[in-house]
Design a protein around this motif. Structure first.
Motif, short mmCIF file in Angstrom:
data_model
loop_
_atom_site.label_atom_id
_atom_site.label_comp_id
_atom_site.label_asym_id
_atom_site.label_seq_id
_atom_site.Cartn_x
_atom_site.Cartn_y
_atom_site.Cartn_z
N LYS A 1 0.81 -1.22 0.00
CA LYS A 1 0.00 0.00 0.00
C LYS A 1 0.85 1.28 0.00
O LYS A 1 1.89 1.35 0.64
N ILE A 2 0.33 2.25 -0.74
CA ILE A 2 0.84 3.61 -0.60
C ILE A 2 0.10 4.18 0.61
O ILE A 2 -1.11 4.38 0.56
N LEU A 3 0.82 4.38 1.71
CA LEU A 3 0.14 4.75 2.95
C LEU A 3 -0.17 6.24 3.01
O LEU A 3 -1.12 6.66 3.64
N GLU A 4 0.68 7.02 2.35
CA GLU A 4 0.45 8.47 2.37
C GLU A 4 1.17 9.12 1.20
O GLU A 4 2.28 8.72 0.85
N VAL A 5 0.52 10.09 0.58
CA VAL A 5 1.23 11.01 -0.31
C VAL A 5 0.94 12.39 0.23
O VAL A 5 -0.22 12.82 0.27
N ASN A 6 1.96 13.06 0.70
CA ASN A 6 1.77 14.36 1.33
C ASN A 6 2.25 15.43 0.36
O ASN A 6 3.45 15.53 0.05
N VAL A 7 1.31 16.22 -0.13
CA VAL A 7 1.63 17.18 -1.19
C VAL A 7 2.45 18.35 -0.65
O VAL A 7 3.48 18.72 -1.23
N ASP A 8 2.01 18.91 0.46
CA ASP A 8 2.75 20.07 1.00
C ASP A 8 4.17 19.70 1.40
O ASP A 8 5.11 20.45 1.16
N GLY A 9 4.31 18.54 2.01
CA GLY A 9 5.64 18.10 2.45
C GLY A 9 6.43 17.42 1.34
O GLY A 9 7.61 17.14 1.52
N ALA A 10 5.77 17.12 0.21
CA ALA A 10 6.40 16.46 -0.93
C ALA A 10 7.09 15.15 -0.52
O ALA A 10 8.27 14.96 -0.71
N TYR A 11 6.32 14.28 0.09
CA TYR A 11 6.86 12.96 0.43
C TYR A 11 5.76 11.91 0.39
O TYR A 11 4.58 12.24 0.28
N CYS A 12 6.20 10.66 0.45
CA CYS A 12 5.24 9.56 0.54
C CYS A 12 5.72 8.58 1.60
O CYS A 12 6.89 8.60 1.99
N VAL B 1 -0.54 10.12 -11.28
CA VAL B 1 -1.34 10.43 -12.46
C VAL B 1 -2.82 10.36 -12.11
O VAL B 1 -3.59 11.29 -12.39
N GLU B 2 -3.19 9.27 -11.44
CA GLU B 2 -4.60 9.04 -11.15
C GLU B 2 -5.20 10.17 -10.29
O GLU B 2 -6.34 10.59 -10.50
N TYR B 3 -4.42 10.66 -9.35
CA TYR B 3 -4.95 11.71 -8.47
C TYR B 3 -4.57 13.12 -8.94
O TYR B 3 -4.61 14.07 -8.17
N ASN B 4 -4.19 13.19 -10.21
CA ASN B 4 -3.85 14.50 -10.80
C ASN B 4 -2.79 15.26 -10.02
O ASN B 4 -2.90 16.47 -9.83
N LEU B 5 -1.80 14.53 -9.57
CA LEU B 5 -0.76 15.16 -8.75
C LEU B 5 0.54 15.40 -9.50
O LEU B 5 1.48 15.96 -8.95
N ARG B 6 0.62 14.95 -10.76
CA ARG B 6 1.88 15.12 -11.50
C ARG B 6 2.27 16.59 -11.66
O ARG B 6 3.44 16.90 -11.82
N GLU C 1 4.74 0.88 1.62
CA GLU C 1 5.04 -0.47 2.06
C GLU C 1 5.96 -1.13 1.01
O GLU C 1 6.15 -0.60 -0.07
N PRO C 2 6.51 -2.31 1.34
CA PRO C 2 7.51 -2.92 0.46
C PRO C 2 7.05 -3.17 -0.98
O PRO C 2 7.84 -3.05 -1.92
N GLY C 3 5.77 -3.50 -1.18
CA GLY C 3 5.33 -3.90 -2.51
C GLY C 3 4.99 -2.76 -3.46
O GLY C 3 4.52 -3.00 -4.56
N VAL C 4 5.23 -1.52 -3.06
CA VAL C 4 4.90 -0.40 -3.94
C VAL C 4 6.04 -0.19 -4.94
O VAL C 4 7.18 0.08 -4.54
N SER C 5 5.73 -0.33 -6.22
CA SER C 5 6.77 -0.16 -7.24
C SER C 5 6.82 1.30 -7.67
O SER C 5 5.91 2.09 -7.38
N PHE C 6 7.87 1.65 -8.38
CA PHE C 6 7.98 3.00 -8.94
C PHE C 6 6.80 3.28 -9.85
O PHE C 6 6.24 4.37 -9.86
N MET C 7 6.42 2.25 -10.62
CA MET C 7 5.28 2.40 -11.52
C MET C 7 4.00 2.67 -10.73
O MET C 7 3.21 3.54 -11.10
N ASP C 8 3.80 1.93 -9.64
CA ASP C 8 2.60 2.15 -8.81
C ASP C 8 2.52 3.60 -8.35
O ASP C 8 1.46 4.23 -8.38
N MET C 9 3.66 4.11 -7.88
CA MET C 9 3.65 5.48 -7.36
C MET C 9 3.36 6.47 -8.48
O MET C 9 2.57 7.41 -8.32
N HIS C 10 4.00 6.24 -9.63
CA HIS C 10 3.74 7.13 -10.76
C HIS C 10 2.25 7.12 -11.14
O HIS C 10 1.63 8.16 -11.34
N GLU C 11 1.71 5.91 -11.21
CA GLU C 11 0.30 5.79 -11.60
C GLU C 11 -0.62 6.48 -10.58
O GLU C 11 -1.63 7.07 -10.95
N TYR C 12 -0.24 6.38 -9.34
CA TYR C 12 -1.00 7.06 -8.29
C TYR C 12 -0.99 8.57 -8.53
O TYR C 12 -2.03 9.25 -8.47
#
Ligand code: ADP
Length: 560
Positions: free
Chosen positions: A129-140, A156-161, A143-154
């Protein structure tokens, strides 16, 4: 599958009886459920899988025999408390556990354990799981199974790029957490992944749970967080903002190490810089490497070069675009003339420098004019933006990578030879022309002697270069594997004799490389062994990782 009453692995852990192993697995099945336990019962059916579907039992890029590094079982916990239960049970019978996150770790051993018969802990299967994406703090926090692709897709999906990018390595399928623990690199300004992490959560070999840095300071309890288990409690608000906390900085103990199982990681994300331009500078002659590196150093140090750029050898780029057979009928290493011809055909130089400019246009233009001016000192260099290159160019791939968009195109170079497999030889070099030339000369010469082509790249850090030599071999050919193994072993010693050491390595040569870090009577290794025996008294976590053996193992016997 493993629902028989007796579990008979193809290989047992050292000094463990079948009965003990069975009792352990029976208990583990109760803990994680039978769907999350696989006992490897036969050596004959090992499947190398693929990058898309990685195997967890052995190294698909085997340079020794396919089953040389083999798991007895693969276990996938679902929660932190299950990890703690597994660890406690493993202590009772001294079962070695080999934690992985996603298990790709391509070129460094995949998911395979150093000690055959270890139980591979597939941390990423359920804990993803992606447990947190903090926009103001610019961090996430991941958990171990989150790939770079997963984070990128997240993103994109939440319009955060438009706010945040994730730094990615050459291939997007690896674990953010696993890659960072191995001190892997990417290519945006946040390319040094270890430098960019903040706060980790670790199950210690005793089963205790640790949070590092500011994570050790409890977040004030609120009614809704009362009674939560430690792993579910919110992190301290500054844990992902300041990595060091107070007192000895222990994070390093959990990287490239065998002192714990990491269950969560805080990672900085790169704020969208408000403008981006990738570029390629082609450098015509082999010997121009020297001048190019001396041009790069001050530019990188002063951060005119903002990202982690790469200086790639022609054959690495050629291999991304086609197999060796598509360029030549030769089996033996290609000659200088062959390489010149390939460079001409691909409109590339003998060396090719890939970088990017970040920020609004006036900033980019200023940086670009300095970079162009400096590189123009090399006769014959050419400058390209992606749209100036062919449809399938490497620059078009790097264009994505350097802005945090994961790709899979770089997988292609492994197919340079039939049944292609690879090993990385990755020495650190001073970012200086003379050093680069010397390191290149030695690696090239040894590659030739081994009958293999030199495919390599210099990845430019802040003050040094990770020189990555991609040793590509035919894994179905005993001869080729012998050559590749000889090559890496010889290069390690050649380089150590000149004061060069590797930043990371494959299972098969961890002992040899740790042996080269021998200053003052190998005190570094001795110190690591003291820590290992104190923190993991039963020697259960990843014995042999990075050449560090617990006292239960006679390291002379295990040495490869
Ligand atoms: P990738 O991210 O390329 O798929 P892995 O998941 O195989 O890589 O991780 C690479 C290495 O990092 C493993 O072999 C192991 O040594 C270490 N590692 C990965 N995940 C963990 C973890 N959760 N805890 C401790 N070590 C880990």
């Amino acid at each position: 599958h493993s629902n028989a009453s007796a579990y008979k692995p193809a290989v047992l852990p050292p000094r463990v009886m079948l009965q003990q192993f069975n009792d352990f697995i029976k208990y583990i099945v109760e803990v994680v459920g039978s769907d999350n336990v696989d006992v490897i019962t036969s050596k004959d059916m090992l499947d190398d899988g693929s990058y898309e579907k990685p195997t967890y039992t052995h190294d698909p890029h085997y340079v020794l025999e396919q089953d040389f590094f083999l798991a007895s079982a693969v276990v996938a916990p679902r929660t932190v408390s299950e990890v703690q239960k597994i660890v406690r049970a493993a202590n009772d019978v001294s079962i070695p556990l080999w934690p992985i996150s996603i298990g790709r770790n391509s070129g460094y051993g995949g998911a395979a354990p150093r000690v055959s018969g270890s139980v591979v802990l597939n941390m990423g299967k359920n804990m993803n799981k992606i447990l947190e994406v903090n926009v103001d703090g610019a961090y996430c926090v991941v958990e171990p199974g989150v790939s770079f692709m997963d984070m990128h897709e997240y993103l994109v999906e939440y319009n955060l790029r438009d706010k945040l990018w994730v730094d990615v390595p050459d291939l997007g399928g690896g674990s953010i957490l696993g890659n960072t623990l191995e001190r892997g690199v990417g290519y945006t300004p946040y390319g040094d992944h270890w430098m960019m992490h903040s706060g980790m959560e670790v199950v210690l070999p005793t089963g205790e749970l640790l949070r590092t840095g500011m994570g050790a300071l409890p977040e004030p309890r609120r009614p809704e967080t009362m009674g939560l288990r430690p792993e579910d409690q919110p992190w301290n608000k500054t844990a992902q903002l300041f990595p060091y906390g107070f007192g000895p900085y222990v994070d390093g103990l959990f990287s490239q190490s065998n002192l714990g199982i990491v269950t969560k990681l805080g990672m900085w994300l790169f704020p969208n810089p408000g403008g981006y331009q990738s570029y390629l500078i082609t450098i015509p002659r082999d010997e121009d490497l020297k001048q190019a590196v001396d041009i790069i150093r001050p530019l990188r140090l002063s951060m005119v070069m903002q990202n982690v750029p790469t200086l790639r050898h022609i054959l690495l780029d050629a291999a991304v675009l086609g197999s060796k057979a598509q360029y030549s009928s030769k089996i033996e290493p290609l000659s200088d003339d062959d390489m010149d011809e390939i460079a001409k055909k691909l409109n590339l130089g003998r060396w090719n420098f890939y970088g990017a400019l970040y920020g609004p246009e006036p900033i980019r233009n200023a940086m670009w004019s300095v970079i162009q001016q400096c590189f123009s000192a090399i006769p014959g260099v050419k400058f390209y933006f992606p749209e100036d290159t062919a449809e399938n160019s490497v620059l078009r791939v790097r264009h994505k990578t350097l802005q945090g968009i994961p790709t899979f195109d770089e997988l292609k170079w492994i197919d340079w030879v039939p049944n292609g497999a690879h090993l990385f030889f990755s020495p650190i070099a001073k970012c200086a022309g003379e050093d680069a030339m010397m390191q290149y000369a030695i690696t090239k010469k040894r590659c030739r002697e081994a009958g293999l082509d030199f495919l390599g790249t210099f990845t430019i850090g802040m003050r040094e270069m990770h020189h990555i030599v991609c040793i590509v071999f035919n894994k179905k050919s005993a001869e080729d594997k012998k050559k590749a193994h000889w090559l890496i072993r010889t290069l390690i010693d050649d380089c150590a004799a000149r004061g060069w050491g590797e930043y990371r390595t494959h299972l098969a040569v961890m002992d040899q490389i740790m042996g080269t870090y021998s200053w003052n009577d190998s005190v570094l290794l001795k110190f690591n062994e003291v820590l290992k025996n104190a923190i993991d008294p039963n020697g259960i976590i990843a014995p042999g990782k990075s050449g560090v053996w617990p006292k239960q193992y006679d390291k002379r016997e295990w040495k490869l």
